[in-house]
Write an enzyme that holds these catalytic residues in place. Structure first.
Site, PDB file in Angstrom:
ATOM      1  N   TYR A   1       0.830  -1.223   0.000  1.00 52.28           N
ATOM      2  CA  TYR A   1       0.000   0.000   0.000  1.00 52.28           C
ATOM      3  C   TYR A   1       0.852   1.256   0.000  1.00 52.28           C
ATOM      4  O   TYR A   1       0.628   2.164   0.790  1.00 52.28           O
ATOM      5  CB  TYR A   1      -0.949   0.016   1.204  1.00 52.28           C
ATOM      6  N   HIS A   2       1.840   1.292  -0.851  1.00 55.23           N
ATOM      7  CA  HIS A   2       2.711   2.467  -0.931  1.00 55.23           C
ATOM      8  C   HIS A   2       2.693   3.095  -2.321  1.00 55.23           C
ATOM      9  O   HIS A   2       3.751   3.437  -2.852  1.00 55.23           O
ATOM     10  CB  HIS A   2       4.159   2.091  -0.578  1.00 55.23           C
TER      11      HIS A   2
ATOM     12  N   ALA B   1       1.547  12.046  -1.124  1.00 50.43           N
ATOM     13  CA  ALA B   1       2.507  11.048  -1.610  1.00 50.43           C
ATOM     14  C   ALA B   1       2.566  10.998  -3.134  1.00 50.43           C
ATOM     15  O   ALA B   1       3.510  10.437  -3.687  1.00 50.43           O
ATOM     16  CB  ALA B   1       2.155   9.673  -1.050  1.00 50.43           C
TER      17      ALA B   1
ATOM     18  N   ASN C   1       8.708   2.716   4.484  1.00 55.74           N
ATOM     19  CA  ASN C   1       7.285   3.060   4.514  1.00 55.74           C
ATOM     20  C   ASN C   1       7.084   4.517   4.100  1.00 55.74           C
ATOM     21  O   ASN C   1       7.986   5.346   4.234  1.00 55.74           O
ATOM     22  CB  ASN C   1       6.712   2.833   5.919  1.00 55.74           C
TER      23      ASN C   1
HETATM   24  C1  LIG Z   1      -3.773  -0.447   4.525  1.00 57.70           C
HETATM   25  C2  LIG Z   1      -2.594   0.498   4.526  1.00 57.70           C
HETATM   26  C3  LIG Z   1      -1.579   0.318   5.439  1.00 57.70           C
HETATM   27  C4  LIG Z   1      -0.494   1.187   5.451  1.00 57.70           C
HETATM   28  N1  LIG Z   1       0.477   1.007   6.383  1.00 57.70           N
HETATM   29  C5  LIG Z   1       1.486   1.886   6.458  1.00 57.70           C
HETATM   30  C6  LIG Z   1       2.460   1.787   7.509  1.00 57.70           C
HETATM   31  O1  LIG Z   1       2.396   0.901   8.365  1.00 57.70           O
HETATM   32  N2  LIG Z   1       3.464   2.696   7.529  1.00 57.70           N
HETATM   33  C7  LIG Z   1       3.584   3.695   6.603  1.00 57.70           C
HETATM   34  O2  LIG Z   1       4.519   4.494   6.671  1.00 57.70           O
HETATM   35  N3  LIG Z   1       2.680   3.806   5.596  1.00 57.70           N
HETATM   36  C8  LIG Z   1       1.631   2.945   5.522  1.00 57.70           C
HETATM   37  N4  LIG Z   1       0.709   3.057   4.527  1.00 57.70           N
HETATM   38  C9  LIG Z   1       0.905   4.102   3.508  1.00 57.70           C
HETATM   39  C10 LIG Z   1       0.500   5.476   4.012  1.00 57.70           C
HETATM   40  O3  LIG Z   1      -0.737   5.381   4.707  1.00 57.70           O
HETATM   41  C11 LIG Z   1       0.336   6.410   2.787  1.00 57.70           C
HETATM   42  O4  LIG Z   1       1.539   6.434   2.029  1.00 57.70           O
HETATM   43  C12 LIG Z   1       0.025   7.814   3.229  1.00 57.70           C
HETATM   44  O5  LIG Z   1      -1.172   7.839   3.998  1.00 57.70           O
HETATM   45  C13 LIG Z   1      -0.142   8.702   1.996  1.00 57.70           C
HETATM   46  O6  LIG Z   1      -0.560   9.968   2.431  1.00 57.70           O
HETATM   47  P1  LIG Z   1      -1.355  10.906   1.471  1.00 57.70           P
HETATM   48  O7  LIG Z   1      -1.576  12.189   2.218  1.00 57.70           O
HETATM   49  O8  LIG Z   1      -0.669  10.969   0.149  1.00 57.70           O
HETATM   50  O9  LIG Z   1      -2.758  10.185   1.164  1.00 57.70           O
HETATM   51  P2  LIG Z   1      -3.911   9.732   2.176  1.00 57.70           P
HETATM   52  O10 LIG Z   1      -3.368   9.453   3.541  1.00 57.70           O
HETATM   53  O11 LIG Z   1      -4.657   8.643   1.449  1.00 57.70           O
HETATM   54  O12 LIG Z   1      -4.822  11.029   2.310  1.00 57.70           O
HETATM   55  C14 LIG Z   1      -5.717  11.408   1.294  1.00 57.70           C
HETATM   56  C15 LIG Z   1      -6.846  12.145   1.987  1.00 57.70           C
HETATM   57  O13 LIG Z   1      -7.657  12.789   1.003  1.00 57.70           O
HETATM   58  C16 LIG Z   1      -9.011  12.572   1.343  1.00 57.70           C
HETATM   59  N5  LIG Z   1      -9.767  12.716   0.096  1.00 57.70           N
HETATM   60  C17 LIG Z   1      -9.807  11.891  -0.953  1.00 57.70           C
HETATM   61  N6  LIG Z   1     -10.608  12.365  -1.907  1.00 57.70           N
HETATM   62  C18 LIG Z   1     -11.090  13.540  -1.444  1.00 57.70           C
HETATM   63  C19 LIG Z   1     -11.964  14.522  -1.994  1.00 57.70           C
HETATM   64  N7  LIG Z   1     -12.499  14.396  -3.196  1.00 57.70           N
HETATM   65  N8  LIG Z   1     -12.228  15.598  -1.249  1.00 57.70           N
HETATM   66  C20 LIG Z   1     -11.669  15.769  -0.025  1.00 57.70           C
HETATM   67  N9  LIG Z   1     -10.821  14.857   0.568  1.00 57.70           N
HETATM   68  C21 LIG Z   1     -10.543  13.768  -0.174  1.00 57.70           C
HETATM   69  C22 LIG Z   1      -9.039  11.188   1.930  1.00 57.70           C
HETATM   70  O14 LIG Z   1     -10.182  11.005   2.721  1.00 57.70           O
HETATM   71  C23 LIG Z   1      -7.767  11.192   2.770  1.00 57.70           C
HETATM   72  O15 LIG Z   1      -7.972  11.719   4.057  1.00 57.70           O
HETATM   73  C24 LIG Z   1      -0.411   2.232   4.497  1.00 57.70           C
HETATM   74  C25 LIG Z   1      -1.444   2.420   3.580  1.00 57.70           C
HETATM   75  C26 LIG Z   1      -2.527   1.564   3.599  1.00 57.70           C
HETATM   76  C27 LIG Z   1      -3.651   1.797   2.601  1.00 57.70           C
END
Ligand SMILES: Cc1cc2nc3c(=O)[nH]c(=O)nc-3n(C[C@H](O)[C@H](O)[C@H](O)COP(=O)(O)OP(=O)(O)OC[C@H]3O[C@@H](n4cnc5c(N)ncnc54)[C@H](O)[C@@H]3O)c2cc1C
Length: 165
Positions: free
Chosen positions: A102-103, A135, A145
């Site tokens: 999930y990365h 990300a 991670n």
């Molecule tokens: C099951 C799982 C386990 C994981 N485990 C780990 C771990 O143990 N360690 C680690 O380092 N990483 C882990 N990861 C990876 C890590 O969670 C992600 O790399 C990180 O959260 C990415 O951050 P982001 O801000 O890019 O996206 P996200 O955290 O996905 O944030 C995106 C945000 O945008 C919001 N959003 C989406 N569409 C809309 C919209 N249209 N309007 C308003 N808001 C919206 C979503 O609700 C969410 O809050 C894991 C991921 C998953 C799925």
């Protein structure tokens, strides 16, 4: 191991993973409607190097499991199991048991080349007043991670916005 039911009793497991894959997935829009879910093709194991690395990882974990230090816990190998021996069997097992960390990153990559979506201050090329801070802007897949790096992108975005306003 999707669908695999572990037997009763104590077991241990470890998972080899391809943390720097050469295969590159693709994400594209279905339509001009921003509310429609995009299409995603992760392209897992499309590159032979990734399959080779995964199979080698399975072989290495097997080798570790055979070490004397683990002998007292080594009753039997449950997965891949004794029927998976040849390279073809290992390839098939690797493909069938494949999972994800999930990365996913880099769908709106930061850079200064023609394919980059955001510049080094996270501004979307060609769109005034829009930054991406998640990300998706990672220029490369980190081998660790991704959560902490995503938080760091947010921190940097806050600095850029404060400095530029
Ligand atoms: C099951 C799982 C386990 C994981 N485990 C780990 C771990 O143990 N360690 C680690 O380092 N990483 C882990 N990861 C990876 C890590 O969670 C992600 O790399 C990180 O959260 C990415 O951050 P982001 O801000 O890019 O996206 P996200 O955290 O996905 O944030 C995106 C945000 O945008 C919001 N959003 C989406 N569409 C809309 C919209 N249209 N309007 C308003 N808001 C919206 C979503 O609700 C969410 O809050 C894991 C991921 C998953 C799925």
């Amino acid at each position: 191991m999707p669908g695999y039911v572990f037997p009763e009793g104590r077991v241990y497991s470890w998972y080899p993973g391809v943390v720097r894959p050469r295969s590159r997935g693709r994400l594209w829009l279905r339509s001009a409607d921003p509310m429609e879910q995009p299409l995603v093709d992760p392209a897992y194991l499309r590159e032979q190097d990734d399959l080779d690395a995964l199979v080698e990882g399975i072989q290495i974990t097997r080798e570790i499991g055979r070490q004397a230090a683990l002998a007292e816990w080594n009753a039997e190998e449950i997965a891949p199991g004794p029927d998976v021996r040849t390279r073809a069997e290992l390839d098939a097992y690797a493909r069938a048991s494949l999972n994800t960390y999930y990365h996913p990153v880099g769908t709106a990559r930061m850079g200064t080349d023609p394919l980059a979506v955001v510049d080094p201050r996270l501004r979307v090329y060609g769109v005034t007043g829009l930054r991406v801070a998640d990300a998706s802007i990672f220029p490369e897949i980190p081998s660790a991670n991704t959560h902490v790096a995503a938080v760091m992108v947010g921190e940097r975005a806050a600095d850029f916005i404060a400095a530029d306003s």
